[in-house]
Design a protein around this motif. Sequence first.
Motif, short mmCIF file in Angstrom:
data_model
loop_
_atom_site.label_atom_id
_atom_site.label_comp_id
_atom_site.label_asym_id
_atom_site.label_seq_id
_atom_site.Cartn_x
_atom_site.Cartn_y
_atom_site.Cartn_z
N THR A 195 0.83 -1.21 0.00
CA THR A 195 0.00 0.00 0.00
C THR A 195 0.86 1.25 0.00
OG1 THR A 195 -1.71 -1.20 1.21
CG2 THR A 195 -1.88 1.19 1.18
N PHE A 196 1.99 1.19 0.71
CA PHE A 196 2.93 2.32 0.70
C PHE A 196 3.45 2.56 -0.71
CE2 PHE A 196 7.42 3.61 0.81
CZ PHE A 196 7.31 4.84 1.45
N GLY A 197 3.76 1.48 -1.44
CA GLY A 197 4.22 1.61 -2.81
C GLY A 197 3.18 2.27 -3.70
N LEU A 198 1.91 1.88 -3.54
CA LEU A 198 0.85 2.49 -4.32
C LEU A 198 0.71 3.98 -4.00
CD1 LEU A 198 -1.97 -0.24 -4.16
CD2 LEU A 198 -0.26 0.13 -5.95
N SER A 202 1.10 7.34 -6.54
CA SER A 202 0.15 8.45 -6.66
C SER A 202 0.85 9.81 -6.53
CB SER A 202 -0.95 8.33 -5.60
OG SER A 202 -0.43 8.55 -4.30
N GLN A 203 2.05 9.82 -5.91
CA GLN A 203 2.83 11.05 -5.79
C GLN A 203 3.94 11.12 -6.85
OE1 GLN A 203 4.14 11.67 -1.69
NE2 GLN A 203 2.39 10.51 -0.94
N ASN A 204 3.86 10.22 -7.84
CA ASN A 204 4.83 10.14 -8.94
C ASN A 204 6.25 9.82 -8.44
OD1 ASN A 204 5.20 10.14 -11.75
ND2 ASN A 204 6.12 12.18 -11.69
N ILE A 205 6.32 9.07 -7.34
CA ILE A 205 7.59 8.54 -6.85
C ILE A 205 7.56 7.05 -7.17
CG2 ILE A 205 9.08 8.21 -4.84
CD1 ILE A 205 7.65 10.61 -3.55
N LEU A 206 8.31 6.63 -8.19
CA LEU A 206 8.10 5.32 -8.79
C LEU A 206 9.12 4.26 -8.39
CD1 LEU A 206 7.21 6.48 -12.43
CD2 LEU A 206 5.69 6.20 -10.45
N GLU A 207 10.19 4.66 -7.69
CA GLU A 207 11.22 3.69 -7.31
C GLU A 207 10.75 2.69 -6.24
OE1 GLU A 207 13.23 7.27 -9.01
OE2 GLU A 207 11.69 6.92 -7.45
N PRO A 208 10.05 3.12 -5.18
CA PRO A 208 9.69 2.15 -4.13
C PRO A 208 8.85 0.98 -4.63
CG PRO A 208 9.46 4.37 -3.28
CD PRO A 208 9.72 4.50 -4.75
N HIS A 209 7.91 1.23 -5.54
CA HIS A 209 7.05 0.13 -5.95
C HIS A 209 7.79 -0.86 -6.84
CE1 HIS A 209 3.13 -1.62 -5.62
NE2 HIS A 209 3.09 -1.87 -6.92
N THR A 289 12.28 1.97 -11.76
CA THR A 289 10.98 2.60 -11.52
C THR A 289 9.86 1.72 -12.06
OG1 THR A 289 11.12 3.82 -13.61
CG2 THR A 289 11.93 4.93 -11.62
N LEU A 290 8.67 1.88 -11.48
CA LEU A 290 7.49 1.13 -11.93
C LEU A 290 6.24 1.91 -11.59
CD1 LEU A 290 6.13 -1.49 -12.99
CD2 LEU A 290 6.19 -2.33 -10.63
N ALA A 291 5.40 2.15 -12.60
CA ALA A 291 4.15 2.86 -12.39
C ALA A 291 2.96 1.92 -12.28
CB ALA A 291 3.91 3.86 -13.52
N ALA A 292 3.10 0.67 -12.72
CA ALA A 292 2.00 -0.29 -12.67
C ALA A 292 1.91 -0.89 -11.27
CB ALA A 292 2.21 -1.41 -13.69
N PRO A 293 0.69 -1.10 -10.74
CA PRO A 293 0.55 -1.62 -9.39
C PRO A 293 0.84 -3.11 -9.27
CG PRO A 293 -1.61 -1.30 -10.37
CD PRO A 293 -0.61 -0.71 -11.33
N GLY A 295 1.48 -7.15 -11.75
CA GLY A 295 1.68 -7.74 -13.06
C GLY A 295 2.91 -8.60 -13.23
N GLY A 296 3.97 -8.41 -12.41
CA GLY A 296 5.15 -9.24 -12.55
C GLY A 296 5.78 -9.13 -13.94
N ILE A 297 6.04 -10.29 -14.55
CA ILE A 297 6.71 -10.28 -15.86
C ILE A 297 5.89 -9.59 -16.93
CG2 ILE A 297 8.06 -12.37 -15.43
CD1 ILE A 297 6.00 -13.91 -17.10
N PHE A 298 4.58 -9.46 -16.70
CA PHE A 298 3.73 -8.85 -17.72
C PHE A 298 3.89 -7.34 -17.78
CE2 PHE A 298 1.48 -12.66 -16.06
CZ PHE A 298 1.71 -13.47 -17.15
N VAL A 299 4.56 -6.75 -16.77
CA VAL A 299 4.79 -5.30 -16.81
C VAL A 299 6.27 -4.96 -16.77
CG1 VAL A 299 2.57 -4.77 -15.75
CG2 VAL A 299 4.57 -5.09 -14.28
N ILE A 300 7.15 -5.96 -16.82
CA ILE A 300 8.60 -5.69 -16.75
C ILE A 300 9.05 -4.74 -17.88
CG2 ILE A 300 10.83 -6.80 -17.22
CD1 ILE A 300 10.19 -8.83 -15.12
N PRO A 301 8.51 -4.84 -19.12
CA PRO A 301 8.91 -3.86 -20.14
C PRO A 301 8.59 -2.42 -19.77
CG PRO A 301 7.88 -5.75 -21.17
CD PRO A 301 7.66 -5.91 -19.70
N MET A 302 7.69 -2.20 -18.80
CA MET A 302 7.34 -0.85 -18.37
C MET A 302 8.30 -0.32 -17.31
SD MET A 302 3.24 -1.49 -17.99
CE MET A 302 2.97 0.12 -17.29
N ILE A 303 9.23 -1.14 -16.86
CA ILE A 303 10.11 -0.78 -15.75
C ILE A 303 11.29 0.04 -16.25
CG2 ILE A 303 11.70 -1.73 -14.02
CD1 ILE A 303 9.78 -4.06 -13.73
N GLY A 304 11.58 1.11 -15.54
CA GLY A 304 12.77 1.90 -15.83
C GLY A 304 14.02 1.15 -15.41
#
Length: 343
Positions: A195-198, A202-209, A289-293, A295-304
């Motif tokens: 929940t902290f990651g989410l 929402s504050q556009n801080i994407l590293e923790p998640h 970084t990750l903006a998706a809440p 998904g695992g491997i299904f969102v890895i291409p979205m990772i910075g």
Amino acid sequence: MAQTKISVRNSLMTGVSYMIPFVTAGGILIAISFLLGGYQVESGTFAGYLNQVGGTAFGLMVPALAGFIAFAIADRPGIAPGMIAGMLASNIGAGFLGGLIGGLLAGYVALWIKNWPVPKSLYKLMPVLVIPLLSSAIVGLLMVIVIGLPIKGMMDALTEWLRGLSTGSSVLLGIVLGLMMAFDMGGPVNKVAYTFGLAMISQNILEPHAAIMAAGMTPPLGLALATVLAPHKYSKREIDAGKAAWIMGASFITEGAIPFAAADPFRVIPSIMAGSAVAGALSMLFGCTLAAPHGGIFVIPMIGNFGLYLVALAAGTIVTALVVNALKPSLDQEVAEGTSVSG
């Protein structure tokens, strides 16, 4: 005292054996729903229906664990209070550790009542009325009052603590988030970190998640790898669970590690915490970084910093596997030790 330890372990193993089908069926169905519908599965679609079915199977996981732990202790009279304790553990957010405690409580309370001297006129009513009624009431109240009430306060305190850490060292934050994700695998501590990651997203801080997802994928992946590296240390049931854990870990379903942790918590939980801490720390160090809440491997291409993220994930997986295999004895050695203790 030694006999109590053996009976507790046997009870845990019984609960795990009945829980595994719920974990594997639910986890793989949820993974397929992500594959078909993406990380934001829409309700009313085929993927949404699969996700609903998988989620329902997962919802039965903790009640099944607790119910059959109690069954192993008190036989059939323990099933109802055990499953009630497990469902309460899920409802109050106590997770699998709450279910494990509830199952043991239910089993021993039911066994205690079962051994009461009663008139012959009540004997037939004991297993169908008296034992489930009294044991369910006693254990249920203990779960709600003794375990349930402190959880919200603990979750609030952990959340505030994490917010304080977020202004300090990023690597330290990654370590703490990793430890929390692995500690109870879907329980209250895990949920606070998630929940902290989410909230950070929402504050556009994407590293923790990103660190949270790496740390959540690592426990099932590491345990799956462990069964491959040292199959002589795992039962056939655990090896089969390891095959499903590959899919669940890849899909960011941390609960895939629960069958291993429930069967051997004192070796498995520290091991997966070590691996998740490494994965979380490296993810933060690399600035992934990750903006998706989800998904695992299904969102890895979205990772910075995609490539370095895979390095963090692989490192955590390998550390988990090496540590747990270093701690676990071979099955033959474990049986010999158990025989020695019982003697």
